[in-house]
Motif scaffolding. Structure first.
Motif, PDB file in Angstrom:
ATOM      1  N   LYS A 174       0.836  -1.212   0.000  1.00 31.27           N
ATOM      2  CA  LYS A 174       0.000   0.000   0.000  1.00 31.27           C
ATOM      3  C   LYS A 174       0.866   1.256   0.000  1.00 31.27           C
ATOM      4  O   LYS A 174       0.582   2.219  -0.701  1.00 31.27           O
ATOM      5  CB  LYS A 174      -0.929  -0.016   1.211  1.00 31.27           C
ATOM      6  CG  LYS A 174      -1.966  -1.126   1.203  1.00 31.27           C
ATOM      7  CD  LYS A 174      -2.980  -0.963   2.321  1.00 31.27           C
ATOM      8  CE  LYS A 174      -2.362  -1.139   3.705  1.00 31.27           C
ATOM      9  NZ  LYS A 174      -1.827  -2.503   3.929  1.00 31.27           N
ATOM     10  N   ILE A 175       1.909   1.232   0.818  1.00 30.79           N
ATOM     11  CA  ILE A 175       2.812   2.393   0.895  1.00 30.79           C
ATOM     12  C   ILE A 175       3.571   2.570  -0.414  1.00 30.79           C
ATOM     13  O   ILE A 175       3.691   3.683  -0.946  1.00 30.79           O
ATOM     14  CB  ILE A 175       3.797   2.224   2.069  1.00 30.79           C
ATOM     15  CG1 ILE A 175       3.044   2.277   3.400  1.00 30.79           C
ATOM     16  CG2 ILE A 175       4.879   3.310   2.015  1.00 30.79           C
ATOM     17  CD1 ILE A 175       3.910   1.994   4.605  1.00 30.79           C
ATOM     18  N   LYS A 223       1.287   3.771  -3.205  1.00 33.45           N
ATOM     19  CA  LYS A 223       0.872   5.148  -2.920  1.00 33.45           C
ATOM     20  C   LYS A 223       1.955   6.114  -3.407  1.00 33.45           C
ATOM     21  O   LYS A 223       1.668   7.128  -4.054  1.00 33.45           O
ATOM     22  CB  LYS A 223       0.625   5.327  -1.429  1.00 33.45           C
ATOM     23  CG  LYS A 223       0.209   6.759  -1.031  1.00 33.45           C
ATOM     24  CD  LYS A 223      -0.078   6.818   0.467  1.00 33.45           C
ATOM     25  CE  LYS A 223      -0.528   8.218   0.896  1.00 33.45           C
ATOM     26  NZ  LYS A 223       0.579   9.200   0.823  1.00 33.45           N
ATOM     27  N   GLU A 247       1.539   8.814  -6.523  1.00 34.04           N
ATOM     28  CA  GLU A 247       1.769  10.242  -6.264  1.00 34.04           C
ATOM     29  C   GLU A 247       2.800  10.837  -7.213  1.00 34.04           C
ATOM     30  O   GLU A 247       2.746  12.023  -7.546  1.00 34.04           O
ATOM     31  CB  GLU A 247       2.222  10.450  -4.816  1.00 34.04           C
ATOM     32  CG  GLU A 247       1.121  10.237  -3.791  1.00 34.04           C
ATOM     33  CD  GLU A 247       1.637  10.306  -2.361  1.00 34.04           C
ATOM     34  OE1 GLU A 247       0.804  10.418  -1.447  1.00 34.04           O
ATOM     35  OE2 GLU A 247       2.870  10.237  -2.155  1.00 34.04           O
TER      36      GLU A 247
END
Length: 234
Positions: free
Chosen positions: A165-166, A169, A173
């Motif tokens: 998830k990190i 993400k 971005e």
């Protein structure tokens, strides 16, 4: 060349509007202007016998149209040209100095990843000689050029955590078109553990869903690396 013998030219205000340097810049953009036109804008006005652009052409002609040579001229050198006073000379020198500083401040050349060796060279300053594990992600554009590299986590001697998830993400971005996973083995053992294989599989599946493919997972050791892609197990 003697300025007084320079042929008579019409003043800029009598030119067609689209040919005047300032108007031309606004209509067509800065790249459409010649060096003489850009310097003419800096000068602002010429003399009775020539326009600012023609005066700029005369100055450039005296340095063989070489901007690097122009930048070497001193304030007094520039003031020798009829129509160039102290204020105009300072404007020219200031613009050329800004150009020099811009070149100096340009960031490092973009790095393109073409192999696992490129990944090793890119990450060596960060991972070489570490006594603990770190997990990094390299973000790439469509041309496989590095957008940035990001440390995701740092752990102990035996392992570190990599949260999909990190990682994705961060990739979203930064509008990444692909990512490369990298982590080190302080022990020097290059063979992937079962945990390494499992996280690679999960990352690959998540990348497919998000259309951000995992292009490789590289295990880093001090003298070499192991590439999932090179081994055909990605």
């Amino acid at each position: 060349m003697n300025v007084d013998n320079y042929p008579h030219n019409l003043k800029i205000l009598s030119w067609a509007e689209e040919d005047r340097p300032r108007e031309k810049l606004m209509l067509k953009g800065k790249s459409a202007l010649s060096d003489a036109e850009l310097i003419g804008i800096l000068i602002g006005s010429g003399t009775i016998s020539m326009s600012a652009v023609d005066l700029a052409k005369l100055i450039l002609n005296n340095v063989d149209n070489n901007l690097n040579e122009l930048a070497k001229l001193s304030l007094q050198d520039l003031k020798k040209f009829k129509g160039i006073g102290e204020a105009k000379a300072i404007s020219i020198m200031s613009a050329l100095e800004l150009g020099r500083r811009r070149r100096e401040s340009e960031g490092p050349k973009k790095i393109r990843i073409t192999s696992s060796n490129d990944v090793y060279d890119l990450m060596a300053p960060h991972l070489l000689d570490l006594m603990h594990e770190e997990f990094w992600v390299i973000l790439l554009n469509r041309a496989n050029t590095v957008i940035k590299k990001v440390q995701v986590s740092a752990g102990g001697v035996a392992g570190t955590v990599a949260d999909p998830k990190i990682i994705f993400k961060i990739a979203l971005e930064n509008l990444s078109s692909g990512i490369i996973l990298v982590h080190n083995h302080p022990s020097g053992n290059l063979m992937p553990s079962q945990a390494d294989k499992d996280i690679t599989r999960r990352m690959k599946e998540a990348g497919k869903l998000l259309e951000i493919p995992v292009l490789d997972h590289v295990i880093f050791a001090d003298k070499s690396c192991f590439s999932f892609a090179d081994e055909g197990i990605l």
